[in-house]
Design an enzyme around this catalytic site. Sequence first.
Site: not given
Length: 338
Positions: A22-23, A75, A106, A206, A208, A231
């Site tokens: 995650m950025a 990455q 992305c 990946n 949910d 998240r």
Amino acid sequence: MQPMKLKIGPIETKNNVVLAPMAGVCNPAFRLIAKEFGCGLVCAEMVSDKAILNGNKRSMKMLYVDEREKPLSLQIIGGDQETLVEAARIVDQQTNADIIDINMGCPAPKLVKCDAGARWLLDPGKIEQMVSAVVQAVDKPVTVKMRMGWDEKHIYAVENAQAAERAGAQAIALHGRTRQQMYTGKANWDIIRQVKEAVTIPVIGNGDVKTPQDAKRMLETTGCDAVMIGRAALGNPWMLYRTVHYLTHGELLPEPTPQEKIEIALLHMDRLIALKGEDVAIREMRKHASWYVKGMRGASRIKDEVNRQTTREGMARVLTEFVKQYEERQDPSTRQPA
């Protein structure tokens, strides 16, 4: 039950729970916490190929890997073959990362305009060409992270995954949303199942995975080799620990207490300060603080106060006082007499 391991080329993880790249989040401060909470593989936030080649100071710092984080996937993202390959060589030869991951999912417009990230989802031929060029240039195993498609009319997940496999990619992480969906709507796990059935390399599902039960259900319904959590781990690394434990022992551990959350929030903050200096770290910690207290009654009321903090002392005071007051509201017997 024994935890299922994930094997990517010569790299073997201790379990099949993976932290998403995650950025703005997955720097060494958070990645190390994720690793300490049992995560089998942690992925660093994406770094631009051109920023690496230009020696951009901030970007070069993003290539730092603490030995305690390993195994780790670093990455890179880019749309030009020559610069992507050169950046991959630098990661391969000058960092202690274990895996090189190529971002082809992305959805950010500024990256898509540069023919990078999710733009590749429209062209399996480009995927094969670009991934093959990177694979041939490096010694570390190469993986790709992608979305299921550009939009509902252009879903080439199976073709794209097969192209990556032909090119020599050693694993695929698939987010079951299109570029058009961004982070809204529901992830399509059926596409993950189709991709798993279409390739022989490991597939990491990946999208949910919000609870340990979701992780188990994804593994069972898609047949994927590992689950990637993004998240759901924000302000909640216990999600990683509880998922590993649930998949290993079939036992659902309790959620953390407010006090436990704040203790880890303070550890997270101190590691960010060590990494980036107090000024930058506290600005960055504002969003993390909000995530750590999310779900606690009254959390929304302290958001403005959190966003005003500029020092470690101030942020620690706001968080510890909030939790103290929260616990007093939960247990009236702890209140001091007037």
